[in-house]
Write a protein that holds these residues in place. Structure first.
Motif, short mmCIF file in Angstrom:
data_model
loop_
_atom_site.label_atom_id
_atom_site.label_comp_id
_atom_site.label_asym_id
_atom_site.label_seq_id
_atom_site.Cartn_x
_atom_site.Cartn_y
_atom_site.Cartn_z
N HIS A 186 11.61 -26.11 49.08
CA HIS A 186 11.13 -26.58 47.77
C HIS A 186 11.25 -28.10 47.64
N ALA A 187 12.30 -28.67 48.22
CA ALA A 187 12.45 -30.13 48.17
C ALA A 187 11.22 -30.78 48.79
N CYS A 188 10.78 -30.24 49.91
CA CYS A 188 9.59 -30.80 50.57
C CYS A 188 8.34 -30.56 49.73
N ASP A 189 8.24 -29.37 49.13
CA ASP A 189 7.07 -29.11 48.28
C ASP A 189 7.00 -30.14 47.15
N TYR A 190 8.13 -30.36 46.49
CA TYR A 190 8.14 -31.34 45.39
C TYR A 190 7.88 -32.74 45.93
N GLY A 191 8.43 -33.04 47.11
CA GLY A 191 8.17 -34.33 47.72
C GLY A 191 6.68 -34.54 47.93
N HIS A 192 6.00 -33.50 48.35
CA HIS A 192 4.54 -33.60 48.54
C HIS A 192 3.81 -33.75 47.21
N GLU A 193 4.31 -33.13 46.16
CA GLU A 193 3.66 -33.31 44.86
C GLU A 193 3.78 -34.77 44.41
N VAL A 194 4.92 -35.38 44.70
CA VAL A 194 5.11 -36.79 44.34
C VAL A 194 4.19 -37.68 45.18
N HIS A 195 4.13 -37.39 46.48
CA HIS A 195 3.44 -38.28 47.42
C HIS A 195 1.93 -38.04 47.51
N ALA A 196 1.50 -36.88 47.08
CA ALA A 196 0.07 -36.52 47.15
C ALA A 196 -0.50 -36.86 48.53
N GLY A 197 -1.61 -37.55 48.60
CA GLY A 197 -2.28 -37.79 49.88
C GLY A 197 -1.42 -38.53 50.89
N THR A 198 -0.66 -39.50 50.40
CA THR A 198 0.19 -40.29 51.31
C THR A 198 1.12 -39.38 52.11
N GLY A 199 1.60 -38.34 51.45
CA GLY A 199 2.60 -37.48 52.08
C GLY A 199 2.10 -36.71 53.28
N VAL A 200 0.79 -36.49 53.35
CA VAL A 200 0.28 -35.69 54.46
C VAL A 200 -0.25 -36.55 55.61
N VAL A 201 -0.15 -37.87 55.47
CA VAL A 201 -0.50 -38.75 56.58
C VAL A 201 0.66 -38.72 57.57
N ARG A 202 0.36 -38.37 58.81
CA ARG A 202 1.42 -38.14 59.77
C ARG A 202 2.33 -39.37 59.92
N GLU A 203 1.71 -40.56 59.94
CA GLU A 203 2.54 -41.74 60.24
C GLU A 203 3.50 -42.11 59.11
N TYR A 204 3.32 -41.52 57.92
CA TYR A 204 4.26 -41.80 56.82
C TYR A 204 5.62 -41.17 57.09
N GLY A 205 5.62 -39.97 57.69
CA GLY A 205 6.89 -39.38 58.11
C GLY A 205 7.37 -38.20 57.29
N LEU A 206 6.85 -38.04 56.06
CA LEU A 206 7.34 -36.93 55.23
C LEU A 206 7.16 -35.58 55.92
N THR A 207 6.05 -35.45 56.67
CA THR A 207 5.77 -34.13 57.25
C THR A 207 6.75 -33.74 58.37
N LEU A 208 7.49 -34.73 58.90
CA LEU A 208 8.53 -34.36 59.87
C LEU A 208 9.52 -33.42 59.21
N TYR A 209 9.88 -33.75 57.96
CA TYR A 209 10.84 -32.93 57.23
C TYR A 209 10.19 -31.60 56.82
N THR A 210 8.96 -31.69 56.33
CA THR A 210 8.27 -30.50 55.86
C THR A 210 8.18 -29.47 56.98
N ARG A 211 7.83 -29.97 58.17
CA ARG A 211 7.73 -29.10 59.34
C ARG A 211 9.07 -28.39 59.59
N GLN A 212 10.16 -29.15 59.51
CA GLN A 212 11.46 -28.51 59.75
C GLN A 212 11.85 -27.56 58.61
N SER A 213 11.46 -27.92 57.40
CA SER A 213 11.82 -27.04 56.27
C SER A 213 11.17 -25.67 56.45
#
Lengths: 378, 407
Positions: free
Chosen positions: A322-349
């Motif tokens: 859920h932390a990652c889900d909410y993180g993605h809601e905050v980051h919107a498009g930026t969050g799904v760009v691989r080079e930003y890094g958020l998805t490293l966590y999402t993948r592990q979650s």
């Protein structure tokens, strides 16, 4: 009562944090994620040299035996990276060998786990996926002093990198009639394939006429369920701590993004819908953090741990996701760009959501405790 | 880390002392805890605690507190909680929160005169925050206090106030400069409840907010040209918002708690005692799942409470933790009532003398969990506070720091 880290724990945390910022910055981790092995041998060696793999191993086998909370602090800091690698898988294998191994096996394997020269993991689940002993169906044929294995173990974390796979086999009809084999992955007939997708380090391990000597049995035939359970439970809060670190990083990223990203002329963190995402995120983070550290503390102090560990795993698996889900809601498009890094966590979650049992599994175990559960202060 | 207080031999001896003292002094309560007879017993316990400094264990001895250390205080809280008693053992919101504010903001004379009666249990004090015009917008109060010689003349109306068994002091936020800048026009008063012009009238509400003994009824308090001596103004004229930060910080949960939410143990006990299809209800798999839901919420509540208690008492820098704990408690309270409803079915709603097995507790909680959404700031206000304290969308410099807390 003292919820602060000890001086030693602060030093450990600092050491891992320093290591992450120096050797494992997010850009490096993004590159690593796309490599075939998915982790860095150099980082693995460093962890071994710094003693992070031997923290639960007795001193006689080269470990430091410093305790679960100390190890939890290290795993949290690794998870914050998030530093990929067979850290947890190997420490889990160490716990199983510690619990079930004979002296020679402990000497052989624990010393090598402690110094980082052995990568090990546990193979339980199979193509008919279900967590727990009932899911173990791989039955060996016996030939003299050997077992012959044919079949497949699925979703084995770090199986592709492991030197040693503790392989659960079916040796009787009762759910708990399983046995464990210490399988050296260099023997003929053992191969592993890393599973691609929205995964982290899961592999499929195939056995084709793999001949394993009976001397490689870890514990007695049909008598390992209890020891395996104890080891799995003890290791679980370390996996939780790794996830707490990840959720903490997602929180930090989200707060920073709420300050930096400007839309409609204001930082988006001034919008209450955005604020709500971070409010929910930090509730999941703190729920995960404190259930995890209380479980670690209970383990270190010899208290009843069963309920605390199941609770921590259920809350933390849900919490990281859920932390990652909410993180993605905050980051919107930026969050799904691989080079930003958020998805490293999402993948592990996602990948670690079901590791050692999904939340539903742990809540069911908790449920079964209800008729007899004793509250601490009773 | 250590989630349990560690006890020295001296503290263990103190525990024995507290236990045996409570054996002699804890009231025996039957029936409605808010009845005049029972309420009087809780008040007497308060005075007895106050005699020993145990009603306000961490406050300075010179003002009637106990001057006790962190670990010793934990022992006292634990022993009270073990008997399902709180400190103070009755609803005294104005004493608890106003007392803390006076410790920080009061003059020496005010501390000398106002605190001992509170800390010794001689008076009951209610806090008066909400007005018909000012709920979440607390700073928008239109209760006015106008200077007149050595007095202030107070006019206005406060709602959702107090409890069911009378009051001695009113801890009140007023507007002292109607033309003044927002947040810089407010002042706090500690007002004797028997001054001419004060009228207290009960409100008809869904239930109480589960705020403890004597909190069963909320009232409207009317001020009609009430003449209040100027020395009753605490923290300086028009400095009321600063004072409020201390008060509100504690009210928003920053004080923490070391006690367990009792709803899990109650639910577990009833589920073990009741039958379903000839077997204990607790052996039913669906019932177990509902118990796990309650367990999870109450354990997290407990952990947030412990964290805040430890941070507050050891003077850690706190930011969002108080409102987080408050928000979680409010929302999980509703979840717990849903789980209880599923667990016990329609029994969750009745307080019928014959049918109900919970002595009214289940029905009361179904209501109080709803009522509890607003006191001390609505759930939404808690989220707004968290956002500011975490500094969402704000630079570090703009980030709101938590109020100064004491004890």
């Amino acid at each position: 009562m003292d919820l602060s880290l000890t001086d030693q724990q602060e030093m450990l945390k600092q050491a891992v944090d320093d290591f992450v910022s120096r050797d494992a910055p997010i850009e490096t981790l993004i590159e690593l994620q796309q490599t075939e092995r998915g982790f860095s041998d150099e980082m693995w060696r460093t962890a071994g040299e710094l003693g992070w793999l031997g923290m639960l191993i007795p001193e006689e086998y080269g470990g430091s035996n410093t305790g679960y909370t100390d190890a939890g602090v290290v795993f949290e800091a690794l998870g914050k990276g998030p530093v990929p690698g067979p850290f947890f898988s190997t420490v889990l294998a160490g716990e199983i060998i510690k619990e079930l191994g004979d002296d020679a096996q402990k000497e052989n394997y624990l010393t090598r786990i402690a110094n980082g020269s052995l990568i090990a993991t546990l193979a339980m689940a199979e193509p008919d996926y279900q967590w727990g002993n009932a899911g173990v169906q791989l039955a060996p044929n016996e030939e003299g002093d050997d077992y012959i294995l044919n079949g497949e173990k699925s979703f084995v974390y770090d199986g592709h990198a492991a030197d040693l796979i503790i392989t659960a086999i079916r040796t009787g009809s009762d759910d708990n009639d399983i046995s464990l084999l210490l399988v050296d992955t260099s023997i003929p007939g053992v191969s592993a394939r890393k599973l691609e997708g929205f995964t982290s380090s899961e592999s499929s391990v195939t056995f084709e006429n793999a001949r394993v000597p009976k001397s490689a049995l870890l514990g007695e035939v049909n008598a390992v369920a209890e020891g395996l359970h104890v080891a799995l439970m003890r290791a679980t809060p370390l996996l939780c701590a790794y996830k707490v670190g990840g959720a903490q990083a997602v929180f930090d990223l989200s707060v920073q993004y709420s300050r930096d990203r400007v839309q409609f002329g204001r930082p988006i963190g001034r919008f209450q819908f955005v604020q709500n995402h971070i409010v929910q995120l930090v509730i999941h983070l703190d729920s995960a953090r404190w259930t995890t550290y209380e479980a670690l503390w209970k383990m270190d102090t010899g208290r009843q741990t069963e309920a605390a560990i199941h609770l921590a795993k259920a809350v933390t698996s849900d919490g990281y996701r859920h932390a990652c889900d909410y993180g993605h809601e905050v980051h919107a498009g930026t969050g799904v760009v691989r080079e930003y890094g958020l998805t490293l966590y999402t993948r592990q979650s996602r990948s670690l959501f079901h590791a050692l049992g999904e939340p539903r599994y742990h809540r069911r175990q908790l449920a079964k405790l209800m008729p007899t559960l004793q509250l601490d202060d009773e | 880390m250590d989630f349990a207080p560690s006890y020295t031999p001296e503290q263990e001896a103190f525990r024995k002392e507290v236990r045996s003292w409570l054996d002699d002094h804890a009231p025996v309560i039957e029936g409605d805890q808010d009845s005049p007879e029972n309420y009087a017993k809780f008040r007497q316990l308060g005075r007895d605690l106050g005699q020993r400094g145990w009603l306000r264990p961490t406050a300075p001895v010179e003002y009637g507190g106990g001057g006790m250390g962190f670990e010793e205080t934990v022992v006292l809280y634990e022993e009270m909680s073990r008997r399902d008693l709180s400190i103070p053992p009755y609803y005294d919101s104005g004493g608890w929160l106003g007392g803390a504010s006076i410790l920080v903001w009061g003059s020496d004379e005010q501390k000398q005169s106002l605190l001992p009666p509170i800390f010794k249990g001689d008076v009951v004090t209610w806090q008066l925050l909400t007005g018909p015009e000012a709920g979440s917008d607390l700073a928008g109060t239109q209760t006015d206090a106008v200077r007149d010689g050595d007095d202030y003349i107070v006019n206005g109306e406060k709602i959702y106030v107090g409890g069911s068994n009378g009051v001695d002091m009113l801890w009140t936020l007023t507007r002292t400069d109607p033309e003044g800048e927002r947040h810089k026009n407010l002042s706090w008063f500690m007002i004797p409840a028997d001054l001419p012009g004060i009228t207290i009238r009960p409100m008809d509400l869904l239930g109480d907010g589960g705020e403890g003994v004597g909190s069963g009824v909320k009232n409207t308090v009317y001020f009609d040209n009430v003449r209040v001596p100027a020395e009753r103004l605490v923290g300086g004229e028009n400095n009321g918002w600063q004072v409020a930060t201390t008060h509100l910080e504690l009210e928003h949960g920053a004080g923490g708690s070391v006690s367990r939410n009792l709803w899990f143990s109650r639910a577990l006990e009833w589920a073990r005692a009741r039958q379903l299809n000839g077997r204990p209800l607790v052996e039913d798999s669906d019932a177990q799942d509902r118990l796990v839901e309650i367990y999870e919420k109450t354990e997290i509540q407990r952990l947030f409470g412990i964290r805040n208690f430890w941070m507050n008492r050891t003077h850690q820098s706190m930011t969002y933790e108080g409102p987080q704990s408050s928000y979680f408690r409010k929302l999980s309270g509703l979840d717990i009532t849903t789980a209880l409803h599923e667990l016990f079915g329609p029994y969750a709603l009745t307080n019928d003398e014959i049918t109900d097995f919970s002595e009214g507790a289940l029905d009361a909680y179904q209501r109080s969990a709803i009522v509890a959404l607003h006191p001390g700031g609505t759930a939404d206000v808690q989220k707004v506070l968290m956002a500011r304290r975490i500094g969402m969308g704000r630079s570090e410099a703009e980030r709101y720091k938590a109020g100064k807390t004491v004890e």
